[in-house]
Design a protein around this motif. Structure first.
Motif, PDB file in Angstrom:
ATOM      1  N   PRO A 408       0.815  -1.223   0.000  1.00  0.00           N
ATOM      2  CA  PRO A 408       0.000   0.000   0.000  1.00  0.00           C
ATOM      3  C   PRO A 408       0.850   1.277   0.000  1.00  0.00           C
ATOM      4  O   PRO A 408       0.477   2.268  -0.636  1.00  0.00           O
ATOM      5  CB  PRO A 408      -0.813  -0.118   1.295  1.00  0.00           C
ATOM      6  N   ASN A 409       1.981   1.254   0.700  1.00  0.00           N
ATOM      7  CA  ASN A 409       2.853   2.424   0.696  1.00  0.00           C
ATOM      8  C   ASN A 409       3.381   2.702  -0.713  1.00  0.00           C
ATOM      9  O   ASN A 409       3.414   3.867  -1.166  1.00  0.00           O
ATOM     10  CB  ASN A 409       4.015   2.196   1.667  1.00  0.00           C
ATOM     11  N   THR A 410       3.794   1.651  -1.411  1.00  0.00           N
ATOM     12  CA  THR A 410       4.269   1.822  -2.793  1.00  0.00           C
ATOM     13  C   THR A 410       3.157   2.344  -3.685  1.00  0.00           C
ATOM     14  O   THR A 410       3.369   3.244  -4.517  1.00  0.00           O
ATOM     15  CB  THR A 410       4.795   0.487  -3.335  1.00  0.00           C
ATOM     16  N   THR A 411       1.951   1.791  -3.529  1.00  0.00           N
ATOM     17  CA  THR A 411       0.804   2.251  -4.318  1.00  0.00           C
ATOM     18  C   THR A 411       0.515   3.717  -4.038  1.00  0.00           C
ATOM     19  O   THR A 411       0.249   4.508  -4.953  1.00  0.00           O
ATOM     20  CB  THR A 411      -0.430   1.395  -3.982  1.00  0.00           C
ATOM     21  N   GLN A 412       0.581   4.095  -2.764  1.00  0.00           N
ATOM     22  CA  GLN A 412       0.328   5.483  -2.378  1.00  0.00           C
ATOM     23  C   GLN A 412       1.329   6.427  -3.047  1.00  0.00           C
ATOM     24  O   GLN A 412       0.946   7.477  -3.586  1.00  0.00           O
ATOM     25  CB  GLN A 412       0.427   5.616  -0.858  1.00  0.00           C
ATOM     26  N   ILE A 413       2.593   6.058  -3.050  1.00  0.00           N
ATOM     27  CA  ILE A 413       3.630   6.905  -3.637  1.00  0.00           C
ATOM     28  C   ILE A 413       3.464   6.997  -5.150  1.00  0.00           C
ATOM     29  O   ILE A 413       3.479   8.095  -5.729  1.00  0.00           O
ATOM     30  CB  ILE A 413       5.029   6.346  -3.285  1.00  0.00           C
ATOM     31  N   MET A 414       3.305   5.855  -5.799  1.00  0.00           N
ATOM     32  CA  MET A 414       3.300   5.842  -7.265  1.00  0.00           C
ATOM     33  C   MET A 414       2.014   6.414  -7.849  1.00  0.00           C
ATOM     34  O   MET A 414       2.022   7.034  -8.919  1.00  0.00           O
ATOM     35  CB  MET A 414       3.540   4.415  -7.778  1.00  0.00           C
ATOM     36  N   ASN A 415       0.887   6.213  -7.186  1.00  0.00           N
ATOM     37  CA  ASN A 415      -0.375   6.775  -7.684  1.00  0.00           C
ATOM     38  C   ASN A 415      -0.416   8.294  -7.560  1.00  0.00           C
ATOM     39  O   ASN A 415      -1.198   8.959  -8.233  1.00  0.00           O
ATOM     40  CB  ASN A 415      -1.562   6.186  -6.923  1.00  0.00           C
ATOM     41  N   ALA A 416       0.422   8.856  -6.698  1.00  0.00           N
ATOM     42  CA  ALA A 416       0.338  10.283  -6.412  1.00  0.00           C
ATOM     43  C   ALA A 416       1.023  11.152  -7.456  1.00  0.00           C
ATOM     44  O   ALA A 416       0.750  12.354  -7.529  1.00  0.00           O
ATOM     45  CB  ALA A 416       0.955  10.570  -5.039  1.00  0.00           C
ATOM     46  N   VAL A 417       1.929  10.568  -8.259  1.00  0.00           N
ATOM     47  CA  VAL A 417       2.730  11.396  -9.164  1.00  0.00           C
ATOM     48  C   VAL A 417       2.252  11.269 -10.602  1.00  0.00           C
ATOM     49  O   VAL A 417       1.673  10.246 -10.995  1.00  0.00           O
ATOM     50  CB  VAL A 417       4.223  11.005  -9.076  1.00  0.00           C
ATOM     51  N   PRO A 418       2.468  12.299 -11.426  1.00  0.00           N
ATOM     52  CA  PRO A 418       2.122  12.214 -12.855  1.00  0.00           C
ATOM     53  C   PRO A 418       2.922  11.107 -13.532  1.00  0.00           C
ATOM     54  O   PRO A 418       4.028  10.766 -13.106  1.00  0.00           O
ATOM     55  CB  PRO A 418       2.518  13.601 -13.403  1.00  0.00           C
ATOM     56  N   ALA A 419       2.364  10.572 -14.607  1.00  0.00           N
ATOM     57  CA  ALA A 419       2.993   9.445 -15.295  1.00  0.00           C
ATOM     58  C   ALA A 419       4.404   9.772 -15.757  1.00  0.00           C
ATOM     59  O   ALA A 419       5.298   8.920 -15.712  1.00  0.00           O
ATOM     60  CB  ALA A 419       2.128   9.028 -16.492  1.00  0.00           C
ATOM     61  N   ARG A 420       4.639  10.997 -16.203  1.00  0.00           N
ATOM     62  CA  ARG A 420       5.957  11.356 -16.727  1.00  0.00           C
ATOM     63  C   ARG A 420       7.032  11.382 -15.642  1.00  0.00           C
ATOM     64  O   ARG A 420       8.226  11.399 -15.944  1.00  0.00           O
ATOM     65  CB  ARG A 420       5.891  12.714 -17.427  1.00  0.00           C
ATOM     66  N   GLU A 421       6.641  11.413 -14.367  1.00  0.00           N
ATOM     67  CA  GLU A 421       7.590  11.520 -13.252  1.00  0.00           C
ATOM     68  C   GLU A 421       7.770  10.199 -12.506  1.00  0.00           C
ATOM     69  O   GLU A 421       8.418  10.155 -11.466  1.00  0.00           O
ATOM     70  CB  GLU A 421       7.107  12.584 -12.244  1.00  0.00           C
ATOM     71  N   ARG A 422       7.212   9.115 -13.030  1.00  0.00           N
ATOM     72  CA  ARG A 422       7.227   7.863 -12.268  1.00  0.00           C
ATOM     73  C   ARG A 422       8.622   7.277 -12.104  1.00  0.00           C
ATOM     74  O   ARG A 422       8.904   6.598 -11.112  1.00  0.00           O
ATOM     75  CB  ARG A 422       6.304   6.846 -12.920  1.00  0.00           C
ATOM     76  N   GLY A 423       9.507   7.491 -13.061  1.00  0.00           N
ATOM     77  CA  GLY A 423      10.866   6.990 -12.909  1.00  0.00           C
ATOM     78  C   GLY A 423      11.547   7.636 -11.726  1.00  0.00           C
ATOM     79  O   GLY A 423      12.211   6.964 -10.927  1.00  0.00           O
ATOM     80  N   GLN A 424      11.401   8.964 -11.599  1.00  0.00           N
ATOM     81  CA  GLN A 424      11.972   9.667 -10.443  1.00  0.00           C
ATOM     82  C   GLN A 424      11.368   9.141  -9.135  1.00  0.00           C
ATOM     83  O   GLN A 424      12.076   8.877  -8.167  1.00  0.00           O
ATOM     84  CB  GLN A 424      11.671  11.160 -10.539  1.00  0.00           C
TER      85      GLN A 424
END
Length: 568
Positions: A408-424
């Motif tokens: 859930p922590n990973t989901t929370q972090i990754m869902n929060a950012v725009p798609a173009r910034e997911r690598g960062q």
């Protein structure tokens, strides 16, 4: 009713196939990386014997520590940079390169020479292997987030987490089994996984999100890497003996590394705020869910990063010998007796993924940390010679708590950012996990070393003299740095057999020498100061878990994915 064209159906079917290809490949990558990370912990004695190195020689402490921690340090340093490069040049391309580097370095380790230079070769190639691991780790979470729609990401990330945790346990078992056959097999086992994964990734993986071309921020990349390397190196060096001191935290070298690293990282933050195209967009921390999730990830990693090491030392140095196991066979059995921790993590990690998809990640992440904190309190109250059923239940509970948190922590972090910034975002998350683990090991070992230094030398000297050992020799043995005793227990050596000169043992009556080198003498010496250190360390972990729970809760409720998600 909307009309769906055959072309749209074909595109949807292709996307559905591709997401499972991404999941299967990144899961294999995490399995290989984590098997490789843990297999070395159990097999180090066999590897060092194979290359002709005595790991408990004070002159070889650097080699020992960097063999264990070098992989984590280099991964911590590079994942943010590699995540940004994935955004710029394609995440699949960076991931594929990582599998290739990982495989080539695994082959190189399998062909390791023996004799002079072998130890340096081992450390360098482990660091190169860490570069491959960093390339994969930095992009795997972003690739999964790209491939799966928001309502399925928890499931995908949960499966990926299960592979990582399962790989840790498989590595512990394989390390014990293969090292008994040949130390080279410890490295060869990663080769077939690497070859299959490399070919598969180059054939199957494609980027769902178009790369975002940009300029490389050289100042940001270099300053972040140098600053973090210095800080993590200071942590690694700090737990070594220094002169007559039990640790090197007061040495000029460690203080200089720590101070210089912190100054450079401060300069990195100050300059990156003014760069047009920074290595890492600090504005992401204005997103509450991302910021709070990242802080919670770091705190939980610091709290539990050293747990495995402490439990291994507890089992190998105290509990297993007291229950009749020889020191040489304790590494394998420690892995087996820690199975409940892995099982709890696997079960909760799998279930929390789809449940967080349905109900939101906040409650599961916060609840997992509270549950884990309760288990730390209970573990700290156990006696050194515990009833195994209770110990197994408590580490299972700890695994459940951590498993409920991670996905859930990973989901929370990754869902929060725009798609173009997911690598960062994926790189930052990986940095918190790896750097937190290195910091945790430094903190746990420091607390333990100071606890042992307070009482162990005096008690050891008294007990040795009581068995007929001359006072000068007993004092010399007891004055050995406490870290030597910890490393001996961790590596499966009989500490008394390693610390006492053979001639001194031979001069004793055989019955007395047998008692000193027996299965009860050292565990009984270690148990009281060790449990004092465990209480302090686990109390510290409890506090961090509770703060991580509060931070996870403050991260927000059930968030929608970022608007530029790219999924229907």
């Amino acid at each position: 009713m909307d009309h769906v064209t055959p072309e749209q159906t074909a595109v949807a079917a292709g996307a559905d196939r591709h997401k499972w290809m991404v999941l299967s490949n990144t899961t294999l990558g995490m399995l290989a990386a984590f098997i490789n990370a843990s297999i070395i912990l159990i097999s180090l004695p066999a590897v060092f014997r194979g290359i002709g190195l005595q790991p408990l020689d004070p002159a070889n402490t650097d080699i020992l520590l960097w063999t264990i921690m070098g992989y984590m340090v280099v991964t911590s340093v590079l994942v943010v940079t590699f995540g940004r490069l994935g955004d710029m040049f394609g995440r699949a391309r960076i991931y594929n390169l990582g599998f290739l580097v990982f495989t080539l370095s695994s082959i190189a380790l399998s062909l390791m020479p023996t004799g002079p230079g072998a130890a340096l070769y081992l450390v360098v190639m482990r660091i190169v292997q860490g570069v491959g691991g960093a390339l994969m780790t930095a992009t795997s979470t972003a690739l999964l987030t790209d491939a799966f729609p928001p309502q399925e990401r928890g499931l995908a990330l949960g499966i990926n987490t299960m592979a990582a945790i399962g790989g840790q346990f498989i590595g512990l078992l394989l390390g014990g089994l293969l090292a008994d056959i040949s130390w080279r097999l410890v490295f060869w086992i990663s080769v077939p996984l690497g070859i299959v994964g490399t070919i598969w990734s180059y054939v199957s993986l494609r980027d769902r999100q178009l790369p975002q071309p940009g300029h490389i921020d050289w100042f940001g990349n270099v300053s972040f890497a140098v600053g973090l390397v210095l800080v993590l190196t200071a942590i690694t060096d700090g737990i070594q003996p220094y002169g007559h001191a039990v640790t090197a935290w007061g040495s000029p070298k460690v203080l200089a590394e720590l101070a210089t690293g912190l100054v450079i990282l401060t300069a990195f933050v100050a300059v990156e705020r003014r760069v047009a195209r920074p290595m890492f967009d600090l504005a992401l921390f204005r997103i509450r869910a991302f910021a709070m999730g990242t802080v919670a990830s770091l705190l939980s990693s610091i709290a539990r990063g050293g747990l495995q090491f402490m439990l291994i030392i507890w089992l190998q140095g105290v509990w297993l010998p007291l229950h009749g196991y020889s020191f040489e066979e304790t590494p394998l059995w420690a892995g087996i007796f820690m199975l409940p921790l892995t099982a709890g993590f696997l079960i909760a990690g799998f279930l929390s993924g789809p449940l967080s998809d349905r109900y939101g990640p906040r409650g599961f992440a916060a609840g997992g940390m509270v549950l884990g904190a309760a288990s730390f309190v209970a573990l700290a109250l156990l006696p050194a010679d515990f009833p195994y059923g209770l110990f197994a239940a408590l580490i299972f509970l700890n695994g459940i708590g951590s498993g409920l948190f991670v996905t859930p922590n990973t989901t929370q972090i990754m869902n929060a950012v725009p798609a173009r910034e997911r690598g960062q975002a994926s790189g930052v998350r990986a940095t918190t996990l790896n750097a937190g683990q290195v910091l945790s090991i430094g903190i746990f070992f420091t607390l333990m070393i100071f606890g042992l230094a307070w009482t162990l030398p005096g008690v050891m000297e008294t007990r040795l003299v009581a068995q007929g050992m001359p006072l000068d020799i007993a004092r010399q043995v007891a004055s050995a740095p406490p870290v030597a005793s910890l490393f001996a227990a961790f590596l499966g050596y009989n500490p008394m057999g390693e610390l006492i000169p053979p001639a001194a043992l031979a001069a004793l009556p055989p019955a007395n020498a047998a008692i000193i080198t027996g299965k009860h003498f050292f565990p009984e010496l270690l148990s009281i100061p060790f449990m004092s250190g465990i209480s302090i360390a686990f109390g510290f972990s409890t506090l961090l878990f509770l703060v991580a729970a509060a931070t996870s809760w403050l991260g927000g409720g059930r968030q929608a994915a970022a608007k530029s998600d790219g999924h229907p």
